[in-house]
Write a protein that holds these residues in place. Structure first.
Motif, PDB file in Angstrom:
ATOM      1  N   PRO A 147     -41.633   3.767  73.568  1.00 37.14           N
ATOM      2  CA  PRO A 147     -42.589   3.961  72.816  1.00 37.14           C
ATOM      3  C   PRO A 147     -43.970   3.442  72.860  1.00 37.14           C
ATOM      4  CG  PRO A 147     -40.703   3.255  71.315  1.00 37.14           C
ATOM      5  CD  PRO A 147     -40.508   3.090  73.010  1.00 37.14           C
ATOM      6  N   ASN A 149     -46.411   1.975  71.821  1.00 41.11           N
ATOM      7  CA  ASN A 149     -46.950   0.253  71.727  1.00 41.11           C
ATOM      8  C   ASN A 149     -45.901  -0.444  72.468  1.00 41.11           C
ATOM      9  OD1 ASN A 149     -48.593   0.593  69.485  1.00 41.11           O
ATOM     10  ND2 ASN A 149     -47.196   0.597  67.938  1.00 41.11           N
ATOM     11  N   GLU A 150     -44.785  -0.058  72.899  1.00 40.00           N
ATOM     12  CA  GLU A 150     -43.856  -0.949  73.740  1.00 40.00           C
ATOM     13  C   GLU A 150     -44.412  -0.725  75.312  1.00 40.00           C
ATOM     14  OE1 GLU A 150     -39.259  -1.737  75.217  1.00 40.00           O
ATOM     15  OE2 GLU A 150     -39.946  -0.271  73.237  1.00 40.00           O
ATOM     16  N   GLN A 466     -37.688  -4.787  71.840  1.00 42.47           N
ATOM     17  CA  GLN A 466     -38.227  -3.533  71.122  1.00 42.47           C
ATOM     18  C   GLN A 466     -38.426  -3.922  69.694  1.00 42.47           C
ATOM     19  OE1 GLN A 466     -35.162  -3.416  73.424  1.00 42.47           O
ATOM     20  NE2 GLN A 466     -36.832  -2.587  74.765  1.00 42.47           N
ATOM     21  N   GLU A 467     -39.296  -2.992  68.982  1.00 38.28           N
ATOM     22  CA  GLU A 467     -39.659  -3.262  67.751  1.00 38.28           C
ATOM     23  C   GLU A 467     -39.053  -1.869  66.907  1.00 38.28           C
ATOM     24  OE1 GLU A 467     -40.968  -5.915  66.246  1.00 38.28           O
ATOM     25  OE2 GLU A 467     -41.645  -6.892  67.983  1.00 38.28           O
ATOM     26  N   THR A 469     -40.025  -0.893  64.315  1.00 35.03           N
ATOM     27  CA  THR A 469     -40.957  -0.095  63.579  1.00 35.03           C
ATOM     28  C   THR A 469     -41.763   0.768  64.580  1.00 35.03           C
ATOM     29  OG1 THR A 469     -42.433  -1.968  63.836  1.00 35.03           O
ATOM     30  CG2 THR A 469     -41.398  -1.792  61.831  1.00 35.03           C
ATOM     31  N   ASP A 470     -41.593   0.622  65.845  1.00 35.05           N
ATOM     32  CA  ASP A 470     -42.049   1.574  66.946  1.00 35.05           C
ATOM     33  C   ASP A 470     -41.636   3.141  66.572  1.00 35.05           C
ATOM     34  OD1 ASP A 470     -43.874  -0.577  67.895  1.00 35.05           O
ATOM     35  OD2 ASP A 470     -42.390  -0.767  69.552  1.00 35.05           O
ATOM     36  N   GLU A 471     -42.852   3.975  66.783  1.00 34.58           N
ATOM     37  CA  GLU A 471     -42.468   5.180  66.784  1.00 34.58           C
ATOM     38  C   GLU A 471     -41.658   5.647  68.138  1.00 34.58           C
ATOM     39  OE1 GLU A 471     -45.296   8.996  65.506  1.00 34.58           O
ATOM     40  OE2 GLU A 471     -45.762   8.380  67.615  1.00 34.58           O
TER      41      GLU A 471
END
Length: 505
Positions: A147, A149-150, A466-467, A469-471
């Protein structure tokens, strides 16, 4: 196995590649836009060629552009770079890597491409020295895509860790530079008399070096006469008088004005006085896989002889005069590097008959009067080294010093007992430095392995958490496909083409 939310995609599905312009030497100018070549990416200090004519906008680059060098020497040329200079024009063998930064982090893609360099080299065409990867093979290579953001979190972590790694390397390099300065300071202290000052104070009545040199001069001649008489008798030529003794060559005189003052009991002597012989090496070209070992020129460095650095000659009795013995001195006669000309070291640890090439020269000291290690130490520092530098001459890309000039090198000679103390103390200091140097080199060698491990963890999804909420990357990759397939308003819609589906974890 990729983490949840990650995907994979072909490089060709993530970006557009534009190769640089093929410039000819006749296109170069002294002003205009700099032409960015692979060497300018690898070494920012490399000089530029310039172009001052109209440029196709496809070949123009600006600060912050992602580039990939796809041709050259494996291990040095291939790789992704972010251009940090100003406006420029791109040379061939480098791709502009155009992406939509709303979907991909440019720095992440740079790291991901560099992580796959070994794969690109495997796919490359060409020989060992020069290879290139085709655009098609480059585009078909898969990359892991997290993703967005990652991607940014990975970049932040990589930059932080690699910065620490770089600083550690700089600190270790500084230690190695300090060790070199330490060695030089030890030699300087040794031949200024500081290293053995306490010994002289405790031994004021030792025989001075002047007496030693008088005796050495007498025994040097006596040794020559004995060897020469033996040679004449072996040829059946028994001398009828002493006329043959006049063929003896007296040692050269000191030819170095304004030499530094020496400690009490020391004396200056020309190298020639200290030696029984000075002999050039063998000119024959080593062309065997085995046979008689002959040292390479690179085997001799200041105060060090690497007896494993050899090639081979056919075994022959004609090489007997050039066989090395324990305690022999070796000097570098010629080298492309002026700093290495005159480098001197002592042969120790011989395990088999070994000879030396013509760009080295061998000296043998008069035994019992001067230690070969002392001569080697002196020749690599102070006034002795300065004399070698002054007498070295350049010709045909090589720098050299003649045997006649080597004979004149001034060597500071302490009394024999002090020589032993001096050599021992220098060796002890150098041994400590060598121990530290070995540890530093080991640490330096581990840094690339640690960096590689960090990169591997990054692209397995193990470097940052990893989050949820990440797309996910599947959405991101679909957007990239949609944008790529969407024609501009003034372009016809392209015919659909079959494409391998992008894999998503």
């Amino acid at each position: 196995m990729l983490p949840p939310g990650w995907g994979t995609a072909r490089i060709g599905d993530l970006c557009q590649l534009i190769n640089g312009r093929a410039f000819k030497p006749t296109d170069w100018a002294k002003s205009g836009l700099p032409i960015v070549r692979i060497q300018n990416l690898n070494d920012p200090s490399s000089s530029f060629n310039y172009f001052n004519k109209e440029v196709d906008p496809r070949f123009l680059i600006g600060k912050g552009e992602l580039l990939f060098a796809w041709s050259g020497t494996p291990g040095t040329s291939f790789g992704a770079h972010i251009w940090s200079g100003g406006p420029a024009v791109l040379n061939q063998h480098i791709f502009r890597v155009l992406i939509n930064e709303r979907f991909l982090d440019k720095t992440y893609l740079k790291f991901a491409l560099n992580h796959r360099v070994a794969t690109f080299i495997e796919k490359a065409h060409g020989g060992v020295g020069l290879r290139h990867i085709t655009k098609g093979k480059f585009e078909e290579t898969d990359l892991p895509v997290p993703p967005l953001n990652e991607q940014r979190r990975i970049v932040a972590m990589l930059e932080a860790l690699l910065t620490r790694s770089r600083r550690a390397k700089e600190a270790l390099d500084a230690i190695q530079a300090q060790l070199e300065r330490f060695r030089k300071s030890v030699l300087a202290a040794a031949f200024q008399g500081d290293l053995t000052h306490d010994w002289r104070a405790a031994n004021p009545d030792v025989e001075p070096a002047s007496k030693l040199l008088e005796r050495l001069r007498y025994e040097r001649r006596l040794g020559w006469e004995s060897a020469e008489l033996e040679r004449l008798l072996a040829k059946g030529r028994k001398p009828s008088d002493d006329g043959w003794k006049e063929r003896y060559d007296e040692p050269v005189q000191l030819d170095a004005p304004a030499l530094p003052e020496l400690p009490t009991g020391w004396s200056w002597a020309p190298l020639d006085l200290l030696l029984t012989a000075l002999r050039n090496g063998i000119a024959a070209k080593p062309d065997r896989e085995s046979g008689l070992p002959i040292l390479r020129i690179s085997a001799v460095r200041p105060m060090s002889v690497d007896l494993a650095d050899v090639r081979y000659l056919p075994k022959s009795d004609e090489h007997f005069p050039n066989l090395l013995k324990e305690g022999d001195l070796l000097f570098t006669r010629y080298n492309g590097n002026a700093e290495l000309v005159g480098s001197c070291a002592v042969v120790r640890g011989l395990r088999c008959p070994t000879v030396y090439p013509d760009k080295l020269i061998r000296g043998r000291v008069v035994e019992g009067h001067v230690l070969p290690e002392l001569v080697a130490m002196a020749a690599n520092c102070g006034a002795s080294r300065a004399f070698i530098n002054e007498r070295s001459k350049s010709a045909a890309g090589q720098v050299g010093i003649s045997g006649s000039d080597l004979k004149k090198v001034p060597i500071p000679i302490p009394p024999l007992a002090e020589q032993r103390v001096l050599v021992d103390r220098v060796n002890r200091a150098f041994a400590k430095a060598a121990s530290i140097d070995e540890a530093v080199r080991s640490a330096v060698a581990s840094i690339p392995r640690m960096d590689a491990s960090i990169m591997t963890k990054a692209f397995r999804g193990e470097l940052v958490p990893q989050e949820p909420t990440d797309e996910p990357a599947s959405v991101l990759l679909q957007r990239i496909r949609t944008e790529r397939d969407q024609p501009a308003d003034n372009e016809p819609r392209p015919h659909p083409k079959r494409r391998r589906e992008t894999r998503v974890a």
